[in-house]
Design a protein around this motif. Structure first.
Motif, PDB file in Angstrom:
ATOM      1  N   HIS A  11       0.837  -1.207   0.000  1.00 46.02           N
ATOM      2  CA  HIS A  11       0.000   0.000   0.000  1.00 46.02           C
ATOM      3  C   HIS A  11       0.872   1.258   0.000  1.00 46.02           C
ATOM      4  O   HIS A  11       0.665   2.179  -0.787  1.00 46.02           O
ATOM      5  CB  HIS A  11      -0.944  -0.037   1.211  1.00 46.02           C
TER       6      HIS A  11
ATOM      7  N   ARG B  84       0.937   4.070  -2.951  1.00 41.39           N
ATOM      8  CA  ARG B  84       0.568   5.452  -2.599  1.00 41.39           C
ATOM      9  C   ARG B  84       1.660   6.423  -3.033  1.00 41.39           C
ATOM     10  O   ARG B  84       1.396   7.462  -3.602  1.00 41.39           O
ATOM     11  CB  ARG B  84       0.352   5.538  -1.078  1.00 41.39           C
TER      12      ARG B  84
ATOM     13  N   CYS C  71      -7.801  10.230   1.566  1.00 44.63           N
ATOM     14  CA  CYS C  71      -8.100  10.219   0.128  1.00 44.63           C
ATOM     15  C   CYS C  71      -6.911  10.719  -0.701  1.00 44.63           C
ATOM     16  O   CYS C  71      -6.390  11.804  -0.470  1.00 44.63           O
ATOM     17  CB  CYS C  71      -9.312  11.085  -0.142  1.00 44.63           C
TER      18      CYS C  71
END
Ligand code: HEM
Length: 471
Positions: free
Chosen positions: A108, A112, A409
């Motif tokens: 992750h 990102r 977000c």
């Protein structure tokens, strides 16, 4: 055993079914039930019921609803490593695969870091012309006095924008398939979260909903795979997410597989246009209910933008437009709930509650934003809540439309720029009035949508036209 009602022990919480936990209530009226939970305190305990316990093979499987901003901060930021995302519904997994929204840990972080620059800083402001020109194309089709489905119109602009960002090309006839597939997928995902039976029916069983979803997804996937192949075969360099992903490597230095690229593109396609379209739809709905807010908004736009198109440089000079946007995201947060988190180990929350290892932690912007402790008279549309002074009076993490912490977000800056520019472009040229007689309620599927199409009448306004407050 009977399906008796038991009060939740230790923590406070509403009575729930011994077998089925809170799911019947959640299914009947999710949003009302969450607001009702607030009355039981800062941490509300909801035993998930024996059926879920058996299925999950987890004794005392329990959901905890967090209503206090300090606890929210603790789980999402201060002690975020103690929490991972809970398993998702089968339809969600089928649609999104293993994109950045659904991966964990090192993978992750890696994804990102790869994607964030694309949706940040000067990269984002470079999309200003694209956003305003797509909005202007839409306005070219609006005629004075006609009725439009504003949700559909907003989705059409945001889809054409994200399509260019992802694939560097114009969206065509495929837009209808995408919209329909998203609508079917959203409803199925919500149903699977609320009903065990729906979860247990595999997607290959040809129910009408499953058939529509798999057909739509199949069409979208073939399209994405075709775009990947065409781009690989061409020497053309493009500044889009597809090129970024094709050039990217994973943690082991190997190129991403087509399936991984598909998952990321699908994630951005879905997370990146429907949310913003819903936020805008709710904003038009709220504005149509409150002439005085509309008047202040128009005054600001007349002064700063006039009859030209707004630019990125205008955005910091539109504080009231931003307050309207923020207030709309408060009342109708498109992400009405965050993904449920699972506690890896026992954890002490700032409010004093102790969450056991394996606790299912539920954080809902919808209910946090309607808590009268931080937002007095919470159902009233009042953009002044977001004036600088009022912002300072609220505790941090009482307002989290974009989440917080390491999973905040990725598209926040982009969504905000896009939302404000579309709002400013339209409101400086048109007034929108709700067609009489419509009862519009929020429907909490994956995003918070209006439960029926929102029909509005459009009316062109002359520049600097003053709108009488009590007309
Ligand atoms: C008003 C519009 C939007 C809202 C309200 C919104 C809200 C959110 C929220 C609350 C999360 C966190 C979910 C959680 O913690 O469980 C999230 C994650 C995410 N959003 Fe958005 N979003 C919006 C627009 C966008 C746009 C335009 C994009 C892309 C262009 C985007 C891409 C993502 C991605 C990739 C994630 C996953 C981040 C991660 O897990 O690291 N979103 N969004």
């Amino acid at each position: 055993m009977t399906d008796q009602i038991i009060p939740s022990p230790i923590f406070s919480g509403p009575p729930v079914s011994r077998w089925r936990g809170p799911f019947p209530q959640l299914r009947r009226d999710t949003l009302g039930f969450l607001l009702h939970c607030q009355t039981y305190g800062d941490v509300v305990k909801l035993p998930m019921g024996l059926v879920r316990e058996l299925l999950l093979r987890q004794r005392d499987a329990t959901m905890y609803v967090l209503n206090h901003p300090a606890d929210v901060k603790h789980v999402l930021v201060a002690n975020q490593d103690n929490y991972r995302k809970a398993p998702v519904a089968p339809a969600e997994s089928r649609i999104f695969g293993q994109g950045v929204l659904h991966t964990e840990g090192e993978m992750h972080h890696h994804r990102r870091r790869l994607l964030l620059p694309f949706f940040h800083g000067s990269h984002v402001t470079a999309y200003t012309d694209l956003i305003t020109s797509k909005t202007q194309d839409l306005l070219g089709l609006w005629h004075d006095g006609t009725s439009i489905d504003i949700g559909q119109q907003m989705a059409s602009v945001t889809l054409s924008v994200i399509w260019r960002l992802l694939f560097g090309r114009e969206v065509g006839a495929e837009a209808d398939t995408i919209r329909e597939t998203i609508a079917v997928g959203q409803r199925l995902i919500k149903l699977q979260y609320d009903s065990l039976l729906a979860t247990l029916i595999p997607l290959w069983v040809p129910t009408p909903t499953h058939r529509r979803l798999t057909r739509g997804l199949g069409a979208m996937e073939s399209m994405i795979h075709r775009f990947i192949e065409e781009r690989r075969a061409s020497s053309h360099q493009s500044e889009d997410v597809l090129s970024l992903l094709l050039a990217a490597t994973d943690m082991d230095g190997r190129q991403l597989r087509d399936e991984e690229i598909r998952d990321e593109l699908m994630t951005f396609l879905l997370a990146g246009h429907e949310t913003t379209a819903n936020a805008l739809t709710w904003t038009w709905f709220l504005l149509s209910q409150c002439r005085s807010v509309w008047e202040r908004l128009t005054c600001e736009l007349n002064e700063v933008v006039g009859d030209r198109l707004p630019t990125a440089a205008d955005v910091p000079r539109l504080p009231y437009t931003k307050m309207v946007w923020n207030e709309s995201l408060r009342l109708y947060p498109p992400a009405w709930t965050l993904h449920t988190r699972l506690a890896r180990t026992q954890d002490h929350l700032p409010s004093g509650a102790i969450l056991p290892s394996g606790a299912w932690v539920f954080i809902s912007p919808w209910s946090l934003h309607r808590n009268a402790r931080w937002f007095p008279d919470p159902n009233r549309f009042d953009p002044d809540r977001f004036s600088e002074g009022a912002n300072r009076l609220r505790p941090p993490f009482s307002y989290i439309p974009f989440g917080a912490g390491g999973r905040r977000c990725l598209g926040e800056s982009f969504a905000e720029l896009e939302g404000l520019l579309i709002l400013a472009t339209i409101a400086s040229k048109f007034r929108l009035r709700l067609v009489d007689g419509q009862a519009i309620q929020p429907e909490p599927v994956m995003t918070l949508r209006p439960d029926v199409p929102v029909q509005m009448i459009v009316q062109r306004v002359a520049i600097a036209e003053s709108i009488p407050v009590h007309a």
